[in-house]
Design an enzyme around this catalytic site. Structure first.
Site, PDB file in Angstrom:
ATOM      1  N   GLU A  34      33.476  26.418   6.662  1.00 18.74           N
ATOM      2  CA  GLU A  34      32.081  26.461   7.134  1.00 18.74           C
ATOM      3  C   GLU A  34      32.048  27.448   8.280  1.00 18.74           C
ATOM      4  O   GLU A  34      32.570  27.163   9.354  1.00 18.74           O
ATOM      5  CB  GLU A  34      31.635  25.081   7.646  1.00 18.74           C
ATOM      6  N   CYS A  41      25.637  26.755  14.008  1.00 17.96           N
ATOM      7  CA  CYS A  41      25.896  27.798  13.004  1.00 17.96           C
ATOM      8  C   CYS A  41      24.666  28.042  12.143  1.00 17.96           C
ATOM      9  O   CYS A  41      24.449  29.156  11.678  1.00 17.96           O
ATOM     10  CB  CYS A  41      27.093  27.416  12.147  1.00 17.96           C
ATOM     11  N   GLU A  48      26.002  36.921  15.159  1.00 15.38           N
ATOM     12  CA  GLU A  48      25.768  35.552  15.629  1.00 15.38           C
ATOM     13  C   GLU A  48      25.963  35.523  17.149  1.00 15.38           C
ATOM     14  O   GLU A  48      27.057  35.805  17.637  1.00 15.38           O
ATOM     15  CB  GLU A  48      26.779  34.627  14.942  1.00 15.38           C
TER      16      GLU A  48
HETATM   17  P1  NDP Z   1      36.914  29.688  16.501  1.00 14.73           P
HETATM   18  O1  NDP Z   1      36.628  29.956  15.082  1.00 14.73           O
HETATM   19  O2  NDP Z   1      37.944  30.509  17.179  1.00 14.73           O
HETATM   20  O3  NDP Z   1      37.341  28.165  16.692  1.00 14.73           O
HETATM   21  C1  NDP Z   1      37.160  27.132  15.761  1.00 14.73           C
HETATM   22  C2  NDP Z   1      38.407  26.258  15.683  1.00 14.73           C
HETATM   23  O4  NDP Z   1      39.490  26.994  15.109  1.00 14.73           O
HETATM   24  C3  NDP Z   1      38.912  25.795  17.041  1.00 14.73           C
HETATM   25  O5  NDP Z   1      39.472  24.525  16.916  1.00 14.73           O
HETATM   26  C4  NDP Z   1      39.961  26.845  17.343  1.00 14.73           C
HETATM   27  O6  NDP Z   1      40.870  26.450  18.318  1.00 14.73           O
HETATM   28  C5  NDP Z   1      40.599  27.021  15.991  1.00 14.73           C
HETATM   29  N1  NDP Z   1      41.314  28.287  15.814  1.00 14.73           N
HETATM   30  C6  NDP Z   1      41.243  29.427  16.552  1.00 14.73           C
HETATM   31  N2  NDP Z   1      42.049  30.373  16.026  1.00 14.73           N
HETATM   32  C7  NDP Z   1      42.637  29.831  14.936  1.00 14.73           C
HETATM   33  C8  NDP Z   1      43.553  30.313  13.947  1.00 14.73           C
HETATM   34  N3  NDP Z   1      44.029  31.559  13.975  1.00 14.73           N
HETATM   35  N4  NDP Z   1      43.944  29.488  12.951  1.00 14.73           N
HETATM   36  C9  NDP Z   1      43.454  28.226  12.883  1.00 14.73           C
HETATM   37  N5  NDP Z   1      42.588  27.708  13.783  1.00 14.73           N
HETATM   38  C10 NDP Z   1      42.172  28.502  14.792  1.00 14.73           C
HETATM   39  O7  NDP Z   1      35.601  29.762  17.301  1.00 14.73           O
HETATM   40  P2  NDP Z   1      35.477  29.926  18.896  1.00 14.73           P
HETATM   41  O8  NDP Z   1      35.447  28.611  19.465  1.00 14.73           O
HETATM   42  O9  NDP Z   1      36.489  30.876  19.446  1.00 14.73           O
HETATM   43  O10 NDP Z   1      34.096  30.651  18.982  1.00 14.73           O
HETATM   44  C11 NDP Z   1      34.007  32.040  18.736  1.00 14.73           C
HETATM   45  C12 NDP Z   1      32.706  32.354  18.050  1.00 14.73           C
HETATM   46  O11 NDP Z   1      32.691  31.734  16.779  1.00 14.73           O
HETATM   47  C13 NDP Z   1      31.489  31.796  18.752  1.00 14.73           C
HETATM   48  O12 NDP Z   1      31.042  32.660  19.718  1.00 14.73           O
HETATM   49  C14 NDP Z   1      30.534  31.642  17.625  1.00 14.73           C
HETATM   50  O13 NDP Z   1      29.854  32.845  17.388  1.00 14.73           O
HETATM   51  C15 NDP Z   1      31.395  31.320  16.450  1.00 14.73           C
HETATM   52  N6  NDP Z   1      31.448  29.886  16.126  1.00 14.73           N
HETATM   53  C16 NDP Z   1      30.824  29.481  15.017  1.00 14.73           C
HETATM   54  C17 NDP Z   1      30.823  28.155  14.683  1.00 14.73           C
HETATM   55  C18 NDP Z   1      30.137  27.702  13.476  1.00 14.73           C
HETATM   56  O14 NDP Z   1      30.028  26.507  13.270  1.00 14.73           O
HETATM   57  N7  NDP Z   1      29.671  28.605  12.660  1.00 14.73           N
HETATM   58  C19 NDP Z   1      31.464  27.151  15.509  1.00 14.73           C
HETATM   59  C20 NDP Z   1      32.162  27.682  16.655  1.00 14.73           C
HETATM   60  C21 NDP Z   1      32.122  29.003  16.916  1.00 14.73           C
HETATM   61  P3  NDP Z   1      40.477  26.732  19.854  1.00 14.73           P
HETATM   62  O15 NDP Z   1      39.284  25.945  20.165  1.00 14.73           O
HETATM   63  O16 NDP Z   1      41.632  26.271  20.586  1.00 14.73           O
HETATM   64  O17 NDP Z   1      40.286  28.210  19.944  1.00 14.73           O
END
Ligand code: NDP
Length: 482
Positions: free
Chosen positions: A255, A289, A386
């Site tokens: 997602e 999102c 986004e």
């Molecule tokens: P991420 O996609 O980085 O984080 C989502 C989850 O994945 C967190 O638990 C994160 O850990 C983990 N993660 C990060 N890198 C990896 C990897 N290489 N392999 C597996 N898991 C990983 O989102 P961010 O929190 O960094 O946000 C960045 C941008 O993403 C936001 O500015 C926004 O635009 C978008 N976003 C979109 C979402 C949605 O629902 N569409 C939700 C959140 C963010 P950790 O938290 O430790 O980094």
């Protein structure tokens, strides 16, 4: 005459936060080695220290989940699994206030939302999936569908408990066991959920929670003992995960991001539409999102809508998330605030016109006033990327076809909204829109019975409803995931 709001602070006395947390593995809290602080984004106060999960922790958690799967969970009848899910749902309801306050402290979102939206929906997800656990054979999901085994689940910070529920409830209902990694900035409610698992006497190892950062998530994805990945987060990380599992047998649902179009036709009811625009983009600080972050207005009514929208935005109360009067809380992290600020500056430099109401933002904590950009064109980055914050890009259209073309002109395809009094126009528009979720004359409504997911770069597969169950079952019907 206008009345000032008196502060209406929710007490935080109901939560008891430990100074340091470990992981939840095999039904027990186990100490972590390294820790990092988790803060209240509204005040920058350090709330606690959370363990940074390493490969050894993921190994132990996957082992525990595998043991629980083979020895206990896969042997239980659906009826028995359902009982545990009902029990968890009822405990979540009993402890709802505690969860709501903790979520608000760790995430920065208003208590009005955690109390009235997040946590009730979390309980609803467990109730809904409890009901399915003993009916999977009769749900049209194929003959006697079987679970995959161990699901690795990675969730973001925008709806910490709700995303946990979207992941854990269907996995357990379908007979899978779980290793969950919460987001780095919002692990506390997941750790409280671990207590609920203990309280519900869930067999040990069925749910394991390893906290940490992106590297912990990547280790989980790459672990050979994982049979299915369920991820919610950025498109960038989603693509990394897709690459990492491409040559494996691992199943996945992703997602990812969105840039939802909210289309307003000239016959839309103006006041209701303005409310819908506000909840579409300013709900949860725009950290959604499926937010309606691109408003696409019919040119003939654009001035009227924008004027009313500005008047309505001037009444949005930005401030202490624990105050029950607050509409817009804190931005979840310094990093996210920088990203929003940077993209808003890009909007300025591209020539769009920025407007925000007067807001007294606190010096401490991370804040961003509700903002709109007018004069946005499709070529602008703020119309394509986004922003994930309380920032709305406004475009206009003259013909319905133009509205659809603009709405579909993005790499994403997660959500959209259509505002019109004419049912035939709504149906026509929804059939042309390439988005997984489309709301008509409303926005940001969620329900466990309703599948959620996107097209294009918004991800693979669906969560919620019967489609969401299929994504956790071997001979579940096709859901678009890997
Ligand atoms: P991420 O996609 O980085 O984080 C989502 C989850 O994945 C967190 O638990 C994160 O850990 C983990 N993660 C990060 N890198 C990896 C990897 N290489 N392999 C597996 N898991 C990983 O989102 P961010 O929190 O960094 O946000 C960045 C941008 O993403 C936001 O500015 C926004 O635009 C978008 N976003 C979109 C979402 C949605 O629902 N569409 C939700 C959140 C963010 P950790 O938290 O430790 O980094």
């Amino acid at each position: 005459m206008t009345f000032e709001y008196a502060p209406a602070l929710e007490s935080r006395a109901i939560v008891s936060i430990q100074p340091k947390y470990g992981h939840f593995i095999g039904g027990k809290f186990v100490p972590g080695k390294k820790h990092f602080p988790t803060i209240n984004p509204a005040t920058e106060e350090i709330l606690s220290h959370v363990a940074l999960g390493a490969a050894v922790d993921i190994d132990k958690a996957v082992l525990a989940a595998n043991k629980a799967y083979t020895k206990v969970w896969s042997k239980l009848s659906g009826k028995e699994r359902g009982k545990y899910l009902y029990r968890i749902a009822r405990i979540l309801q009993e402890r709802a206030r505690e969860f709501a306050v903790l979520e608000t402290l760790d995430n920065g979102k208003p208590i009005r939302e955690t109390r009235d939206i997040d946590i009730p929906l979390v309980a609803a997800h467990f109730f809904y999936h409890a009901g399915w656990a003993d009916k999977l054979d009769y749900a049209g999901l194929g003959h006697s569908p079987k679970p995959y085994g161990v699901a690795g689940q990675i969730i973001p910070w925008n709806f910490p408990m709700l995303m946990l529920a979207w992941k854990v409830a269907p996995a357990l209902a379908t007979g899978n066991t779980v290793v969950l990694k919460p987001a780095e900035t919002t692990s506390l409610t997941a750790l409280l959920f671990a207590e609920v698992c203990q309280q519900a006497e869930l067999p040990e190892g069925v749910v394991n929670i390893v906290t940490g950062d992106g590297s912990t998530g990547a280790t989980l994805v790459n672990h050979p003992g994982i049979n299915k990945i369920a991820f919610t987060g950025s498109t960038e990380v989603g693509k990394k995960i897709a690459r990492a599992i491409a040559a494996t047998e691992k199943k996945a649902t992703l997602e990812l991001g969105g840039k939802g179009a909210n289309i307003v036709f000239d016959d839309a009811p103006v006041d209701e539409t303005v409310e819908g625009i506000v909840s579409g983009i300013f709900f949860n600080q725009g950290h959604v999102c499926c937010a309606g972050s691109r408003l696409i207005l019919q040119e003939s009514i654009a001035d009227e809508i924008i004027e009313k929208l500005k008047a309505r935005m001037a009444k949005i109360r930005v401030g202490d998330p624990l105050d029950k009067n607050t509409d817009l809380g804190a931005i979840n992290s310094r990093e996210q605030l920088s990203k929003i600020q940077e993209l808003a500056k890009v909007g300025d430099s591209e020539g769009a016109e920025r407007w925000s109401p007067q807001c007294n933002l606190s010096e401490k904590g991370y804040w961003f006033a509700p903002t709109i950009f007018t004069g946005v064109t499709q070529a602008h980055r703020i119309a394509q990327e986004e922003i994930f914050g309380p920032v709305l890009s406004i475009l206009t259209f003259r013909t319905p076809q133009e509205a659809i073309e603009k709405a579909n002109n993005t790499p994403f395809g997660l959500s959209a909204g259509v505002w019109s009094e004419k049912g035939s126009r709504v149906l026509w528009a929804t059939q042309q829109l390439r988005a997984g979720v489309i709301w008509a004359n409303t926005f940001n409504k969620f329900d466990p019975t309703s599948p959620f997911g996107g097209y294009k770069e918004s991800g693979w597969g669906r969560e919620g409803g019967k489609h969401g169950l299929a994504a956790y079952l071997k001979n579940g019907k096709e859901t678009g995931g890997k």
